[in-house]
Motif scaffolding. Structure first.
Motif, short mmCIF file in Angstrom:
data_model
loop_
_atom_site.label_atom_id
_atom_site.label_comp_id
_atom_site.label_asym_id
_atom_site.label_seq_id
_atom_site.Cartn_x
_atom_site.Cartn_y
_atom_site.Cartn_z
N LEU A 99 -11.05 39.27 -24.43
CA LEU A 99 -12.32 38.58 -24.73
C LEU A 99 -13.43 39.50 -24.65
CD1 LEU A 99 -13.54 35.87 -25.27
CD2 LEU A 99 -13.69 35.69 -22.77
N CYS A 100 -14.24 39.77 -25.53
CA CYS A 100 -15.52 40.62 -25.91
C CYS A 100 -16.69 39.78 -26.30
CB CYS A 100 -14.98 41.66 -26.71
SG CYS A 100 -16.59 43.02 -26.82
N GLU A 101 -17.90 40.00 -25.55
CA GLU A 101 -18.99 39.42 -25.71
C GLU A 101 -19.38 39.68 -27.45
OE1 GLU A 101 -21.45 37.61 -25.65
OE2 GLU A 101 -20.76 36.24 -23.84
N LYS A 102 -20.18 38.99 -27.67
CA LYS A 102 -20.91 39.23 -28.78
C LYS A 102 -21.89 40.09 -28.90
CE LYS A 102 -25.04 37.29 -27.76
NZ LYS A 102 -25.92 38.56 -27.92
N PRO A 103 -22.26 40.90 -30.01
CA PRO A 103 -21.33 41.03 -31.21
C PRO A 103 -20.07 42.02 -30.93
CG PRO A 103 -23.00 42.92 -31.35
CD PRO A 103 -23.46 41.95 -30.37
N LEU A 104 -19.05 41.67 -31.53
CA LEU A 104 -17.71 42.34 -31.50
C LEU A 104 -17.99 43.67 -31.51
CD1 LEU A 104 -14.73 42.38 -30.65
CD2 LEU A 104 -14.20 42.03 -32.79
N GLY A 186 -29.51 36.67 -33.51
CA GLY A 186 -29.06 36.20 -34.82
C GLY A 186 -27.40 36.14 -34.96
N VAL A 187 -26.55 37.09 -34.20
CA VAL A 187 -25.27 36.91 -34.61
C VAL A 187 -24.67 35.34 -34.02
CG1 VAL A 187 -25.19 38.00 -32.11
CG2 VAL A 187 -22.93 38.31 -33.79
N HIS A 188 -25.42 35.03 -32.97
CA HIS A 188 -24.80 33.87 -32.39
C HIS A 188 -25.17 32.66 -33.33
CE1 HIS A 188 -22.96 33.67 -28.52
NE2 HIS A 188 -24.07 34.19 -27.81
N ALA A 189 -26.38 32.62 -33.95
CA ALA A 189 -26.77 31.37 -34.94
C ALA A 189 -26.19 31.59 -36.05
CB ALA A 189 -28.23 31.51 -35.05
N LEU A 190 -25.77 32.71 -36.44
CA LEU A 190 -24.93 32.88 -37.87
C LEU A 190 -23.46 32.68 -37.67
CD1 LEU A 190 -24.88 33.74 -40.86
CD2 LEU A 190 -24.65 36.13 -39.95
N ASP A 191 -22.95 33.02 -36.59
CA ASP A 191 -21.64 32.53 -36.49
C ASP A 191 -21.43 31.10 -36.57
OD1 ASP A 191 -18.83 33.44 -35.36
OD2 ASP A 191 -19.49 31.62 -33.82
#
Length: 356
Positions: A99-104, A186-191
């Motif tokens: 399990l890896c925090e964003k962004p991978l 941005g990575v969170h909202a886009l995902d």
């Protein structure tokens, strides 16, 4: 009564997000134990060890030493972005679930490398995209899946802040972070937006990245001062995405800008039947010729999203299910963000290869 499969967890990166968000999740999982912790900062590792009952002789500053010195089933990685790839690959090589925090990762090349390693190891690789697991996200997803919106033709994604710029070098130095608000929030909202849309295939991206305020003193930082001389990522990014199914998406991400809200972290999906907004659940539609405002409700009975995320990871391990956040989906997210940066650099639209 059967007992759950015991899980021995190694923690890599014991800072704020691990202590505040991941640790409470692991403490709620029957049969799971954090047995080792690794962090470059010894004091951080020791504080975490105290809170999680990890023995003093299981505190490490070297990832490989932790992997070599313990019998583990999985690792949870919460380190700076650029550190993810070697740490994920090392864990997968040892046959561990990850399990890896964003962004991978911050490039598609690295994501593909990890994807191949996970497939070879036959282990779960999951990006920690916790917003998918919140009660309102689940409620909206259920509404979308039952064709409540009809054909989704456009999405508007915001991850914009007024003056909340994270001040640590791990966020503002490109060699460590791999990007600014694009890769941070941005990575969170886009995902989340793509997940609600059903992850259509992105085919063309245009975008820009700028430093509007972070090099100066025009907007005071809400989280303190930062090193303006070392700051070398964007403080604003925007992108426009075309998908193979004809849908489009606009993304804005910023840490500093003139706006009324301290933070606007939201996604709006526009469909032929209705519009829905996350996380408010606000819904706009027409029934019998009348304009209707309504609200999608949360799914009841869920824990906080980070805990639900960890529950899903554990369930996949124990039941043999696929990753709750498939790498193929993460690849599309990073492809879009990477293309926004590249489009700004080249001053032209970027045509994407097949993302999966």
């Amino acid at each position: 009564m059967s007992h759950p499969q015991p899980l021995r967890i190694g923690v890599i990166g014991a800072g704020g997000i691990m202590r505040a968000a991941h640790l409470p999740g692991w403490q709620q999982v029957p049969g799971a134990r954090i047995v080792a912790v690794c962090d470059l900062d010894r004091g951080t590792a020791e504080r975490f060890a105290t809170e999680s009952a990890v023995p003093a002789d299981k505190i490490y500053s070297d990832v490989q030493a932790m992997l070599d010195g313990n019998e583990l089933d999985a690792v949870d990685i919460c380190t700076p972005n650029r550190a993810h790839t070697p740490q994920v690959l090392a864990a997968l090589e040892r046959g561990l679930h990850v399990l890896c925090e964003k962004p991978l990762a911050t490039t598609t090349a690295e994501v593909r490398q990890m994807q191949a390693a996970a497939a070879s190891a036959k282990k779960i690789l999951m990006t920690a995209q916790n917003h998918r697991f919140s009660a309102i996200s689940r409620g909206i997803r259920k509404f979308v899946e039952t064709d409540g919106l009809g054909e989704v033709y456009h999405a508007r994604i915001h991850a914009v802040r007024r003056n909340w710029l994270p001040v640590k070098p791990t966020f503002i130095v490109d060699a460590i972070s791999g990007g600014g608000p694009c890769m941070d929030i941005g990575v969170h909202a886009l995902d989340l937006g793509l997940w609600l849309m059903g992850f259509p295939d992105p085919v063309r991206v245009s975008g820009t990245t700028k430093v509007n305020f972070a090099k100066g003193h025009g907007i005071p930082g809400g989280w303190g001062e930062w090193d303006r001389n070392r700051f070398d990522v964007e403080d604003f990014a925007s992108g426009f995405v075309h998908f193979a199914n004809g849908a489009t998406l606009v993304l804005e991400a910023s840490w500093l800008q003139h706006q009324l809200e301290k933070e606007d972290f939201s996604a709006q999906l526009f469909g032929r039947k209705a519009m829905v907004k996350w996380p408010s659940g606000d819904l706009a539609t027409v029934i019998g010729g009348s304009l209707i405002d309504a609200k999608v409700q949360e799914v009841s009975g869920l824990k906080p999203s980070h805990q639900e995320e960890i529950f899903a990871f554990v369930d996949a391990i124990r039941s043999g299910k696929p990753s709750p956040v498939p790498v193929e989906q993460t690849l599309k997210v990073i492809a879009i963000l990477e293309a926004i940066v590249e489009s700004g650099r080249q001053g032209r639209e970027i045509v994407l290869p097949t993302a999966n």
